[in-house]
Enzyme design. Sequence first.
Site, PDB file in Angstrom:
ATOM      1  N   LYS A 110       0.871  -1.186   0.000  1.00 55.17           N
ATOM      2  CA  LYS A 110       0.000   0.000   0.000  1.00 55.17           C
ATOM      3  C   LYS A 110       0.903   1.229   0.000  1.00 55.17           C
ATOM      4  O   LYS A 110       1.725   1.387   0.912  1.00 55.17           O
ATOM      5  CB  LYS A 110      -0.878  -0.047   1.255  1.00 55.17           C
ATOM      6  N   GLY A 123      -0.893   7.532  -5.693  1.00 54.12           N
ATOM      7  CA  GLY A 123      -0.666   6.134  -5.329  1.00 54.12           C
ATOM      8  C   GLY A 123       0.315   5.962  -4.185  1.00 54.12           C
ATOM      9  O   GLY A 123       0.754   4.854  -3.891  1.00 54.12           O
ATOM     10  N   ASP A 249     -16.730   0.259   0.697  1.00 52.95           N
ATOM     11  CA  ASP A 249     -15.454  -0.247   0.165  1.00 52.95           C
ATOM     12  C   ASP A 249     -14.450  -0.516   1.284  1.00 52.95           C
ATOM     13  O   ASP A 249     -13.355  -1.013   1.019  1.00 52.95           O
ATOM     14  CB  ASP A 249     -14.854   0.750  -0.843  1.00 52.95           C
ATOM     15  N   ASN A 250     -14.821  -0.197   2.508  1.00 52.90           N
ATOM     16  CA  ASN A 250     -13.939  -0.447   3.646  1.00 52.90           C
ATOM     17  C   ASN A 250     -14.501  -1.512   4.578  1.00 52.90           C
ATOM     18  O   ASN A 250     -14.133  -1.568   5.751  1.00 52.90           O
ATOM     19  CB  ASN A 250     -13.688   0.851   4.412  1.00 52.90           C
TER      20      ASN A 250
HETATM   21  P1  AMP Z   1      -9.809   5.022   1.362  1.00 52.96           P
HETATM   22  O1  AMP Z   1     -10.009   6.366   1.908  1.00 52.96           O
HETATM   23  O2  AMP Z   1      -8.518   4.398   1.747  1.00 52.96           O
HETATM   24  O3  AMP Z   1     -10.935   4.091   1.605  1.00 52.96           O
HETATM   25  O4  AMP Z   1      -9.681   5.214  -0.235  1.00 52.96           O
HETATM   26  C1  AMP Z   1     -10.760   5.543  -1.047  1.00 52.96           C
HETATM   27  C2  AMP Z   1     -10.322   5.473  -2.491  1.00 52.96           C
HETATM   28  O5  AMP Z   1      -9.353   6.491  -2.773  1.00 52.96           O
HETATM   29  C3  AMP Z   1      -9.690   4.165  -2.912  1.00 52.96           C
HETATM   30  O6  AMP Z   1     -10.103   3.880  -4.232  1.00 52.96           O
HETATM   31  C4  AMP Z   1      -8.225   4.477  -2.825  1.00 52.96           C
HETATM   32  O7  AMP Z   1      -7.455   3.620  -3.625  1.00 52.96           O
HETATM   33  C5  AMP Z   1      -8.181   5.907  -3.329  1.00 52.96           C
HETATM   34  N1  AMP Z   1      -6.990   6.634  -2.863  1.00 52.96           N
HETATM   35  C6  AMP Z   1      -6.741   7.081  -1.617  1.00 52.96           C
HETATM   36  N2  AMP Z   1      -5.552   7.694  -1.539  1.00 52.96           N
HETATM   37  C7  AMP Z   1      -4.997   7.620  -2.772  1.00 52.96           C
HETATM   38  C8  AMP Z   1      -3.765   8.072  -3.349  1.00 52.96           C
HETATM   39  N3  AMP Z   1      -2.831   8.707  -2.627  1.00 52.96           N
HETATM   40  N4  AMP Z   1      -3.551   7.829  -4.649  1.00 52.96           N
HETATM   41  C9  AMP Z   1      -4.476   7.196  -5.384  1.00 52.96           C
HETATM   42  N5  AMP Z   1      -5.646   6.752  -4.921  1.00 52.96           N
HETATM   43  C10 AMP Z   1      -5.921   6.950  -3.626  1.00 52.96           C
HETATM   44 MG    MG Z   2     -10.244   2.035   1.671  1.00 48.53          MG
END
Ligand code: AMP
Ligand code: MG
Length: 486
Positions: A110, A123, A249-250
């Site tokens: 990650k 990413g 998604d979490n």
């Molecule tokens: P999360 O907040 O971790 O549940 O992420 C929500 C979405 O945002 C997911 O599709 C992640 O892959 C994307 N995402 C979060 N941070 C990044 C980042 N720095 N670069 C690319 N995608 C991101």
């Molecule tokens: Mg997530």
Amino acid sequence: MSEFNPQHSLAALGSTFSLPCSPTPVAAPEWLAFNQPLANELALPEQYHASELGLALFAGNNLPQWCQPIAQAYAGHQFANYVPRLGDGRAILLADVKATDGQLYDIQLKGAGPTPFSRGGDGRSPIGPVIREYLVSEAMHALGVPTTRALAAVSTGETVYREEALPGAIITRVAKSHIRIGTFQYVAALGDTARLTEFTDYVIARHYPQCTIQQKPYLKFLQAVIAAQAATVAHWMSLGFIHGVMNTDNMTITGETIDYGPCAFMEAYDEKTVFSSIDRRGRYAYSNQPPVALWNLTRFAETLLPLLAADQPAAIALASSALEAFSQQYQAAYLQRMTAKLGIEHATPDDAELVKSVLALMQQDKVDFTVFFRQLSANTPEKAGELFNDQNSWLNWFSDWQARVTAQKQTGKHRATAMQRVNPELIPRNHLVQQAIEQVTRDGDLSLFNQLKQAWLAPFDADPAFAAFSQPASEQERVQRTFCGT
Ligand code: AMP
Ligand code: MG
């Protein structure tokens, strides 16, 4: 020692569910942490342990042949808004491996660079969220909660730009799988029942094989996921854990806790506690977690409707009855955990009142949730009374509690020991996590991070070396807001 046996079971299903994607190499990786016991459980060959080869692997700089890197597709409801295409925007799955317990586990980087799902994001991850996830996910595991694990953390030697320039890092996450409710939403939205069937059969075979030998396997699968989530959320509630971003998604299909973004443990008991800076309306507040889990599971049930019955009204009836079981399952699991915290061996429905009344007292007097239950677990439980202002109410409750527990056959000493096994001395207090993050980010100083990592391996012990970590935050230390920080 069992054999290391990497597979690529999701990649083998084809490009509907994931896309090939290699990590982007980083400039100057360095170790932050390596989880030796977990590496052993995964039968990870020694050459990849805390070595140069391991560092190159966990930095995404040099992947061995046994990796087949992919980014997974998923959708999701974020704060109730449906987003049809999220996917792994900063996570790359390397392989699934059979561990010594016979189960398959995903190994995922990650923060390893952009993927086809990055949507303009870089990413990458700053070091802070990596430190938080490493500490809190491993502490949750030690507390006994189903969770993703942390196998490794490395700094990248590169800068990540958020509101400020921050050092970058990569965490290696391990999970029974990274399939979420959002993955089912993505597959269901394709509108292709054959694909949905193929994917669901894969998930059932991987995670709920017991469902395949029964009638109505898809209904059994739905019921099993509901039961797993009810149990996990009840466990969170019994420890004061607030996930903070329970988007669909979490939420994993396995019931493992995933995504340690703005998560935090409650200190003073208050049902309305919210830490996440983006959760302005308190959708994911402490006491909303069970109803939100049900809301998410309802979205999950919707994705399975085409598999539950040939006609939609019949499918809806089956899904509804499965969902109706959630509240009862959650309540039973919650009561069992909370009464165990009170030293009650065989809970009855009447005990719910004893739980409720002490929580109300704690709320009124802003008593630290963890400290209270731990003090009640001591050989001198009456001392817990010093935490309360309202002594009349406390003494009333205490005499009810004593009457209840002394009616049991066990001795007081036995009870105290049993209570100490479910009431942790140590939880990942926010101010400590925050201090560790600040020290690593600002000075590259890993000493507090390492100490916390060590202390939280044994949260039910009262090691005097870690006594300072039992204390609630002082007024100045208190963390009011947490951030996703990705
Ligand atoms: P999360 O907040 O971790 O549940 O992420 C929500 C979405 O945002 C997911 O599709 C992640 O892959 C994307 N995402 C979060 N941070 C990044 C980042 N720095 N670069 C690319 N995608 C991101
Ligand atoms: Mg997530």
